[in-house]
Design a protein around this motif. Structure first.
Motif, short mmCIF file in Angstrom:
data_model
loop_
_atom_site.label_atom_id
_atom_site.label_comp_id
_atom_site.label_asym_id
_atom_site.label_seq_id
_atom_site.Cartn_x
_atom_site.Cartn_y
_atom_site.Cartn_z
N PHE A 1 -13.08 -11.34 -16.16
CA PHE A 1 -13.13 -9.90 -15.84
C PHE A 1 -14.38 -9.59 -15.02
O PHE A 1 -14.31 -8.90 -13.99
CB PHE A 1 -13.12 -9.08 -17.14
N SER A 2 -15.51 -10.12 -15.47
CA SER A 2 -16.78 -9.83 -14.79
C SER A 2 -16.82 -10.46 -13.41
O SER A 2 -17.20 -9.81 -12.43
CB SER A 2 -17.95 -10.36 -15.61
N GLY B 1 -14.54 -8.59 -11.21
CA GLY B 1 -15.11 -7.29 -10.83
C GLY B 1 -16.12 -7.45 -9.72
O GLY B 1 -16.16 -6.65 -8.78
N MET B 2 -16.92 -8.50 -9.81
CA MET B 2 -17.93 -8.76 -8.78
C MET B 2 -17.25 -9.13 -7.46
O MET B 2 -17.60 -8.59 -6.40
CB MET B 2 -18.86 -9.88 -9.25
N ALA C 1 -14.20 -8.49 -6.48
CA ALA C 1 -13.47 -7.34 -5.94
C ALA C 1 -14.44 -6.35 -5.31
O ALA C 1 -14.18 -5.81 -4.23
CB ALA C 1 -12.67 -6.67 -7.05
N ALA C 2 -15.57 -6.12 -5.96
CA ALA C 2 -16.54 -5.15 -5.45
C ALA C 2 -17.10 -5.61 -4.10
O ALA C 2 -17.31 -4.80 -3.20
CB ALA C 2 -17.67 -4.96 -6.46
N LEU C 3 -17.35 -6.91 -3.97
CA LEU C 3 -17.98 -7.41 -2.75
C LEU C 3 -16.97 -7.52 -1.60
O LEU C 3 -17.28 -7.16 -0.47
CB LEU C 3 -18.59 -8.80 -3.02
N ALA D 1 -9.77 -11.38 -9.25
CA ALA D 1 -9.50 -9.94 -9.18
C ALA D 1 -8.28 -9.59 -10.03
O ALA D 1 -8.26 -8.54 -10.70
CB ALA D 1 -9.28 -9.50 -7.74
N LEU D 2 -7.27 -10.46 -10.06
CA LEU D 2 -6.09 -10.19 -10.88
C LEU D 2 -6.44 -10.24 -12.37
O LEU D 2 -5.96 -9.41 -13.16
CB LEU D 2 -4.98 -11.20 -10.56
N HIS E 1 -9.38 -9.62 -13.53
CA HIS E 1 -10.17 -8.40 -13.71
C HIS E 1 -9.24 -7.22 -14.03
O HIS E 1 -9.46 -6.48 -14.99
CB HIS E 1 -10.98 -8.13 -12.44
N TRP E 2 -8.18 -7.10 -13.23
CA TRP E 2 -7.21 -6.03 -13.48
C TRP E 2 -6.60 -6.16 -14.88
O TRP E 2 -6.52 -5.19 -15.63
CB TRP E 2 -6.09 -6.06 -12.43
#
Lengths: 137, 264, 116
Positions: free
Chosen positions: C14-15, C18-19, C21-23, C68-69, C71-72
């Motif tokens: 997840f983390s 998240g990173m 996806a954010a970048l 990312a998946l 993370h979702w």
């Protein structure tokens, strides 16, 4: 809080409130939290969208053209604009909260949170510029 | 005539009320009065039956936590002039059963707190190294005696100092939606207090706290709403403590996955 | 001390997701979801194909997509648990979220490593 209690004259009934289903509508900060969590849906959508694009690019010119036509329809553009806004919200909230979880040290001393946050934004700028250059440059 | 302000106080008298009801009290609006001073004015001059907890009046004892205009506050730290012209809604802390008026039942927190062993644990003072053995030996053990000291540098103290500021007022439990939704969740303060000891250079109990903290009802229930930190009157930052521990626990678990047979 | 638990591993994905996806995702969606459809940019297909067929691009994209998946899956699971108080349906939700992430990852692997 679940233990069964025998209510007596000297132990009158406690009042318990049921947690409301729409609790996240009750406070602005809770609503912001739920929106932050729902950005993940648009993260997943972006992955799906990019996979469709890559699949079309891999196939042939006609498939790529079909994808371009589809991606230009008003509702796909609208969806992607909304998704982009929420992705940006994800990025900003993610970077702003990062210093809470990460403790970086320099010569044994913890770095101030703003440095960690700044490093994230710097990395974002570099990655974005690099990717844009690779695609459009 | 002096200015006045109305308090809308949630009353629950179990002998009469099936549900809490709101009662209004008009009190003088004095510059230096907190909500707690207002309630004490009501108790002394208007209605002696109003029940609420308080003790120190200066943000140390943590007894007067209540919900003021929807936000968790210490009654002694919420000033009436900040809410003028009013009215000010005063309710009991959320996520706890109400015993009477503003008095809530805190047994839930009191049962969760000792689970994280919120005391200094030394594994090198007793042969078996458990807290129980240590406690049994406390009469003869060196801890706290002149024979053995555990000095600490200011930098080492900085590691845990903010977490040690917790006064167990439970405002963070009131602010946290996960506490309301997951009855087993250890909760913000208990985890922050566990970190207060884990990060203390004199403590050796991190391994003993690991199983409780890294269980599903420990840090993993937290979804980082962050309201605990907003609510905290002492700047403890429980949300930060929890996220930090998630990273620590995840790394430990990863080691256990990658090196399953490694003796720890 | 540390038992072999699944939750910390899911949190790590997840983390990391998240990173990632954010970048990486905002710029990709900006270019491919907004700029190109609105004709503000139009890279030709052969250029895209050349960039995509670079082994490094494939690996980086695969890592970003898979993470990312997950993370979702993790975030959405908790949103359903708490936002709608559906924890009693946790088995259905787990299958939906993590099953979806696994299926998406397989698709990503197929498209990036085989179809491309």
């Amino acid at each position: 809080m679940t233990e069964r209690v025998q209510y007596t004259e000297f132990h009158p009934r406690w009042h318990r409130t049921r947690f409301p289903v729409f609790w996240w509508l009750r406070r602005r900060s809770y609503l912001v939290f739920v929106v932050r969590e729902l950005t993940s849906v648009f993260v997943a959508w972006t992955v799906v969208y990019l996979l469709l694009l890559i699949n079309a690019v891999a196939e042939d010119d006609a498939a790529y053209q079909r994808f371009l036509d589809w991606s230009g329809t008003w509702w796909v553009v609208l969806l992607n604009v909304v998704a982009l806004a929420l992705l940006l919200f994800h990025t900003v909230t993610w970077f702003n909260l990062a210093p809470k979880a990460i403790v970086a040290r320099m010569r044994g001393r913890p770095l101030p949170g703003i440095w960690i946050q700044g490093a994230h934004y710097l990395a974002w700028a570099l990655v974005s510029a690099g990717v844009a250059w690779l695609i459009l440059g | 005539m002096a200015e006045r302000i109305t308090l809308q106080v949630s009353r629950y008298r179990p002998e009469n009320d099936a549900e809490p009801v709101t009662q209004e009290y008009e009190i003088p609006l004095r510059k230096a009065w907190s909500v707690l001073d207002g309630l004490n004015h009501v108790k002394d001059h208007i209605d002696g039956t109003l029940s609420f907890r308080w003790s120190c009046r200066m943000g140390i004892c943590g007894s007067c936590g209540m919900t003021v205009n929807g936000d968790p506050h210490l009654g002694c730290a919420a000033f009436l002039t900040d809410y003028a012209p009013g009215p000010v809604r005063v309710e009991p802390l959320r996520n706890f059963p109400v015993i009477r008026d503003l008095v809530v039942e805190i047994g839930d927190f009191m049962r969760k707190l000792p689970k994280v062993k919120p005391w200094l644990i030394r594994t090198d003072t007793a042969e078996t190294g458990t807290a129980e053995a240590e406690a049994a030996e406390i009469g003869t053990a060196e801890i706290g005696t002149a024979e053995r000291e555990f000095p600490q540098t200011p930098a080492e103290m900085d590691e845990y100092h903010r977490y040690s500021m917790c006064i167990n007022c439970m405002l963070c439990y009131s602010a946290c939606p996960v506490v309301g939704l997951e009855e087993d969740f250890l909760g913000p303060a208990a985890i922050a207090i566990a970190q207060r000891y884990n990060l203390d250079s004199r403590d050796q109990g991190a391994a003993e706290r690991f199983d409780v903290l890294s269980s599903a009802a420990g840090v993993w229930d937290c979804t980082f709403v962050g309201e605990c930190t907003t609510a905290c009157p002492k700047g403890v930052d429980p949300a930060g403590a929890i996220q930090r521990y998630k990273l620590t626990a995840a790394m430990e678990s990863l080691k256990a996955f990658v090196l399953p047979r490694r003796a720890r | 001390m540390a038992k072999r638990q699944i939750e910390p591993i899911l949190w790590l994905t997840f983390s990391a997701g998240g990173m990632a996806a954010a970048l990486a995702l905002p710029v990709l969606l900006l270019v491919f979801g907004v700029l190109i459809p609105l004709d503000w940019a139009s890279p030709d297909r052969t250029h895209l194909l050349a960039v995509l067929r670079n082994p490094l691009t494939r690996l980086v994209l695969l890592a970003v997509f898979v993470l990312a998946l997950f993370h979702w899956a993790h975030r959405f699971r908790y949103t359903l648990y708490e936002g709608l108080q559906l924890k009693h349906l946790n088995q259905v939700i787990n299958v939906l979220c993590y099953g979806g992430a696994v299926a998406g990852s397989v698709m990503a692997g197929y498209i990036l490593l085989i179809a491309l």
